[in-house]
Design an enzyme around this catalytic site. Structure first.
Site, PDB file in Angstrom:
ATOM      1  N   LYS A   1      -3.108 -37.648 -19.562  1.00  0.00           N
ATOM      2  CA  LYS A   1      -2.277 -38.848 -19.633  1.00  0.00           C
ATOM      3  C   LYS A   1      -0.935 -38.616 -20.332  1.00  0.00           C
ATOM      4  CE  LYS A   1      -5.877 -42.208 -18.788  1.00  0.00           C
ATOM      5  NZ  LYS A   1      -6.697 -43.337 -19.255  1.00  0.00           N
TER       6      LYS A   1
ATOM      7  N   ARG B   1     -14.247 -39.342 -19.745  1.00  0.00           N
ATOM      8  CA  ARG B   1     -13.862 -39.307 -18.323  1.00  0.00           C
ATOM      9  C   ARG B   1     -12.777 -38.243 -18.178  1.00  0.00           C
ATOM     10  NH1 ARG B   1      -9.892 -41.425 -15.143  1.00  0.00           N
ATOM     11  NH2 ARG B   1     -10.460 -42.172 -13.083  1.00  0.00           N
TER      12      ARG B   1
HETATM   13  C1  PT1 Z   1      -9.846 -44.871 -18.277  1.00  0.00           C
HETATM   14  C2  PT1 Z   1      -9.356 -44.721 -16.937  1.00  0.00           C
HETATM   15  C3  PT1 Z   1     -10.180 -45.222 -15.889  1.00  0.00           C
HETATM   16  N1  PT1 Z   1      -8.161 -44.156 -16.655  1.00  0.00           N
HETATM   17  C4  PT1 Z   1     -11.783 -45.909 -17.459  1.00  0.00           C
HETATM   18  N2  PT1 Z   1     -11.384 -45.798 -16.175  1.00  0.00           N
HETATM   19  C5  PT1 Z   1      -7.739 -44.100 -15.372  1.00  0.00           C
HETATM   20  N3  PT1 Z   1     -12.987 -46.484 -17.737  1.00  0.00           N
HETATM   21  C6  PT1 Z   1      -8.550 -44.586 -14.342  1.00  0.00           C
HETATM   22  C7  PT1 Z   1      -0.830 -42.228 -18.277  1.00  0.00           C
HETATM   23  O1  PT1 Z   1      -0.489 -42.748 -19.357  1.00  0.00           O
HETATM   24  O2  PT1 Z   1      -9.149 -44.444 -19.306  1.00  0.00           O
HETATM   25  N4  PT1 Z   1     -11.030 -45.454 -18.500  1.00  0.00           N
HETATM   26  N5  PT1 Z   1      -9.753 -45.131 -14.607  1.00  0.00           N
HETATM   27  C8  PT1 Z   1      -6.395 -43.496 -15.069  1.00  0.00           C
HETATM   28  N6  PT1 Z   1      -5.354 -44.343 -15.583  1.00  0.00           N
HETATM   29  C9  PT1 Z   1      -4.194 -43.855 -16.193  1.00  0.00           C
HETATM   30  C10 PT1 Z   1      -3.588 -44.581 -17.219  1.00  0.00           C
HETATM   31  C11 PT1 Z   1      -3.693 -42.627 -15.838  1.00  0.00           C
HETATM   32  C12 PT1 Z   1      -2.500 -44.060 -17.889  1.00  0.00           C
HETATM   33  C13 PT1 Z   1      -2.579 -42.112 -16.486  1.00  0.00           C
HETATM   34  C14 PT1 Z   1      -1.991 -42.817 -17.532  1.00  0.00           C
HETATM   35  O3  PT1 Z   1      -0.298 -41.198 -17.842  1.00  0.00           O
END
Ligand code: PT1
Length: 256
Positions: free
Chosen positions: A203, A237
């Site tokens: 992230k 995850r």
């Molecule tokens: C998470 C999650 C998810 N993250 C759960 N499910 C993502 N339960 C998808 C960035 O800042 O943390 N928990 N499903 C992916 N989402 C992101 C959010 C991807 C922020 C990248 C960023 O780069």
């Protein structure tokens, strides 16, 4: 929990696993690497991602879930849409991972009707807007209160705590200091009888700390996952199952 994205715009896989055989092969590799759960997602929820309709999302995740139904680990579906949840459960998924914490109409009832596990995640805003101006007076207190309310709603609907994971939603409407505060407070965020799940893999906040682009965030991702699992989380995850598992094995040996 190993991540299997079936989206053309996934922020770190670049849509490499859009076709079914490649997605199945990727999933099998994650299982071989030691994943305990696979999280299958057909709609990217990263900042700025575009939403997709139910039909598109279903056409992405259902064939994959059907192909994986015979594997020996639980399949989670990463969705906020009740229609996708219902079809995924019927196809063999046994966990609903909802970044919207089952707040869509009928989502709670649908989850309660079966025996699937659920993950309730906190976020501020939606994918389009959440990183524009995240604001909290007390990020840990506000996230804790939201998750407690959603756990209570689940219990009223008939979902026992043993079926629930909670997740502070790293990167979902949070700035770097918010993410750090939440990760440092995982013990305080715990809710009795539930598991804590954490998603830090590749992230943006890791890039802010290290200067590394998304394809070079393995070290930061592994460090953050290990930290979380050592400080109150039970499920991480991750994209990189092997590296994360190896790091945990070494840490466990050192800790005796
Ligand atoms: C998470 C999650 C998810 N993250 C759960 N499910 C993502 N339960 C998808 C960035 O800042 O943390 N928990 N499903 C992916 N989402 C992101 C959010 C991807 C922020 C990248 C960023 O780069």
């Amino acid at each position: 929990m190993g991540i299997v994205n079936v989206t053309p715009d996934s922020f770190s896989d670049g849509g490499r696993y859009l076709d079914l055989p490649a997605a199945v092969a990727h999933a099998q590799r994650l299982i071989e690497e030691g994943a305990d759960i696979l999280d299958v997602g057909g709609e990217s929820t990263r900042p700025g991602a575009e939403s997709v309709d139910s039909e598109t999302e279903l056409s992405r995740v259902l064939p994959l879930i059907e192909s994986l139904a015979g594997c020996n680990i639980p399949i989670s579906v990463d969705t906020s849409k009740p229609q996708v949840m219902r079809a995924a459960l019927a196809a063999g998924a046994s966990m609903i991972n909802d970044v919207n914490a089952l707040q869509a109409p009928t989502a709670l009832e649908l989850a309660a009707a079966g025996d699937a596990a659920v993950c309730l995640m906190h976020r501020q805003g939606d994918a389009a807007t959440m990183q524009l101006a995240p604001y909290y007076d007390d990020v840990v207190g506000e996230v804790r209160q939201f998750l407690a309310q959603r756990v209570a709603a689940c219990e009223r609907a008939g979902i026992a705590r043993a079926r629930i994971a909670i997740d502070p939603g790293i990167g979902f409407g949070k700035l770097l200091p918010h993410n750090l505060a939440l990760l440092r407070s995982l013990e305080a965020l715990r809710i009795d009888g539930t598991a804590t799940l954490i998603g830090v893999s590749r992230k943006a906040w890791l890039g802010q700390l290290t200067g590394s682009p998304v394809e070079a965030r393995l070290g930061g991702s592994v460090a953050a996952a290990c930290y979380a699992l050592a400080h109150g989380a039970q499920i991480a995850r991750v994209h990189d199952v092997k590296a994360t598992r190896d790091a945990l094995t070494v840490l466990e040996a050192l800790n005796g």
